[in-house]
Enzyme design. Structure first.
Site, short mmCIF file in Angstrom:
data_model
loop_
_atom_site.label_atom_id
_atom_site.label_comp_id
_atom_site.label_asym_id
_atom_site.label_seq_id
_atom_site.Cartn_x
_atom_site.Cartn_y
_atom_site.Cartn_z
N CYS A 135 0.71 -1.26 0.21
CA CYS A 135 0.06 -0.05 0.04
C CYS A 135 0.93 1.13 0.03
CB CYS A 135 -0.96 -0.06 1.36
SG CYS A 135 -2.21 1.14 1.16
N CYS A 186 -3.62 6.31 0.25
CA CYS A 186 -3.17 5.06 -0.26
C CYS A 186 -2.89 4.92 -1.87
CB CYS A 186 -4.23 3.94 -0.08
SG CYS A 186 -4.68 3.95 1.77
N LYS A 208 -11.58 -5.14 2.97
CA LYS A 208 -10.89 -4.05 4.06
C LYS A 208 -12.20 -3.07 4.46
CE LYS A 208 -7.16 -1.48 4.79
NZ LYS A 208 -5.50 -1.09 4.22
N ARG A 218 -10.22 7.40 4.35
CA ARG A 218 -10.15 6.27 3.40
C ARG A 218 -11.64 5.72 2.96
NH1 ARG A 218 -5.13 6.75 4.36
NH2 ARG A 218 -3.69 5.65 5.92
N LYS A 259 -10.76 -8.07 7.16
CA LYS A 259 -10.33 -7.01 7.82
C LYS A 259 -10.97 -5.88 8.23
CE LYS A 259 -6.28 -3.97 8.13
NZ LYS A 259 -5.24 -3.37 7.27
N TYR A 271 -1.01 -9.05 16.10
CA TYR A 271 0.26 -8.72 16.98
C TYR A 271 0.42 -9.71 18.32
CZ TYR A 271 -0.60 -4.74 13.64
OH TYR A 271 -0.78 -4.16 12.53
C1 PBG Z 1 -2.56 0.15 4.85
C2 PBG Z 1 -3.09 -0.81 5.86
C3 PBG Z 1 -3.58 -0.15 7.34
C4 PBG Z 1 -3.51 -1.46 7.94
C5 PBG Z 1 -2.79 -2.58 7.33
N1 PBG Z 1 -2.53 -2.09 5.91
C6 PBG Z 1 -3.85 0.86 7.50
C7 PBG Z 1 -5.06 1.66 6.80
O1 PBG Z 1 -5.86 1.28 5.85
O2 PBG Z 1 -5.51 2.58 7.34
C8 PBG Z 1 -4.09 -1.56 9.40
C9 PBG Z 1 -3.49 -2.60 10.36
C10 PBG Z 1 -3.74 -2.35 11.52
O3 PBG Z 1 -4.61 -1.65 12.15
O4 PBG Z 1 -3.27 -3.26 12.16
N2 PBG Z 1 -1.25 0.01 4.33
#
Ligand code: PBG
Length: 324
Positions: free
Chosen positions: A120, A130, A196, A218, A249, A314
């Site tokens: 991304c 993004c 997502k 976003r 996600k 995590y």
């Molecule tokens: C975008 C990305 C995001 C996360 C993973 N890839 C952030 C977003 O879309 O703002 C979020 C992961 C998390 O909150 O643990 N690079």
């Protein structure tokens, strides 16, 4: 009792019986550990909003990966924090970009570890969006696909085993598949962040990756939390475009969506238990309000039960150790 023969409790009477009839079991093999990597040497910068997690320099990442592998976790996913950001996200596809350097170092020291790269641009653009932003502030979908194609090839060249596009641009999986095939990386799989949501649960991540958007949000590319039929549409499209694995996600607030995607298609399905989900557990546990180990393992087990083949979390390292 109307049905004296129906006594489900019979099978809960002993640990042995419960083990025999347990339907879903969580194993270290089901987990992927995310890492934030930054330039420099010998440095671990703790992320305040994600207790226990740090931004790591490449040498520290290699050390941390040793512990992850030793605990039986088969894979990591990398997020990069570049030293410079610009409008074209140059750091995302530079040969010596931070994720590229990290992947080379990891594969040299841990050849058996599966190295995934998040793909991304929000960490690499000066505006924090993004993709490529037009003068009117909107995101140029197709111009972003060109950058995604370049980035995927550069990640594969650096040795990444899996590329994971998370930008929610239309057509990104097809563009990346075509670019990888054209560069001789027909064997490199794509883990598509297919579904997502535009989620408040990413709050701590945006601190960790230093990637909050400077203006706007976003919600023109990430999904509306109220929608689930649209999730199936996104999943179908990514599968048709050539995704090898699909991701949903965040995880816990969207278990219904995860189960629906699982039922819909035969590709492996992953779930990302995101930063906010992690930090809520950490924060409540720090106050003594919940038992961290019990709650984290219960949450991860429920994500598996809903249909995830594997989980990005995590808690991966701690959970793998608890399960040992
Ligand atoms: C975008 C990305 C995001 C996360 C993973 N890839 C952030 C977003 O879309 O703002 C979020 C992961 C998390 O909150 O643990 N690079």
């Amino acid at each position: 009792m109307p049905f004296p023969q129906e006594r489900p409790r019979r099978l809960r009477a002993t640990p042995g019986l419960r083990a025999l009839v347990r339907e879903t079991v969580l194993r270290p093999d089901d987990l992927v550990m995310p890492f934030f990597v930054r330039p420099g040497k010998g440095e671990k910068r703790p992320i305040k909003s994600m207790p226990g997690q740090s931004q790591l320099t490449v040498d520290e990442l290699v050390k941390a990966a040793t512990h992850v592998a030793a605990a039986g976790v088969p894979a990591v996913i990398l997020f990069g924090i570049p030293d410079r950001k610009d409008a074209k996200a140059t750091g995302a596809y530079a040969r010596d970009g931070i994720v590229q350097m990290a992947a080379r170092a990891l594969k040299a020291r841990h050849p058996g570890l599966v190295v995934m790269a998040d793909l991304c641009f929000c960490e690499y653009t000066d505006h924090g969006h993004c993709g490529v932003v037009r003068r009117n502030g909107s995101i140029d979908n197709d111009a972003t696909l060109e950058l995604a194609a370049k980035t995927a090839v550069s990640q594969a060249e650096a040795g990444c085993d899996v590329v994971a596009p998370s930008g929610m641009m239309d057509g990104q999986v097809a563009a990346i598949r075509k670019a990888l095939d054209g560069a001789g990386f027909e064997e490199t799989p794509i883990l598509a962040y297919a579904v997502k949501y535009a989620s408040g649960f990413y709050g701590p991540f945006r601190d960790a990756a230093e990637s909050p958007p400077k203006f706007g949000d976003r919600s023109t590319h990430q999904m509306d939390p109220g929608n689930s039929r649209e999730a199936l549409r996104e999943a179908d499209l990514d599968a048709a475009e050539g995704a090898d694995m699909l991701m949903v996600k965040p995880a816990l607030p969207y278990l219904d969506v995860l189960a629906a995607v699982r039922a819909r298609c035969h590709l492996p399905v992953a779930a990302y238990c995101v930063s906010g989900e992690y930090s809520m557990i950490k924060a409540a546990a720090a106050r003594g309000w919940i038992d961290e180990k019990r709650v984290a393992l219960e949450a991860l087990t429920s994500i598996r039960r809903a249909g995830a083949d594997f989980i990005l979390t995590y808690h991966a390292l701690e959970a793998a150790r608890w399960l040992a």
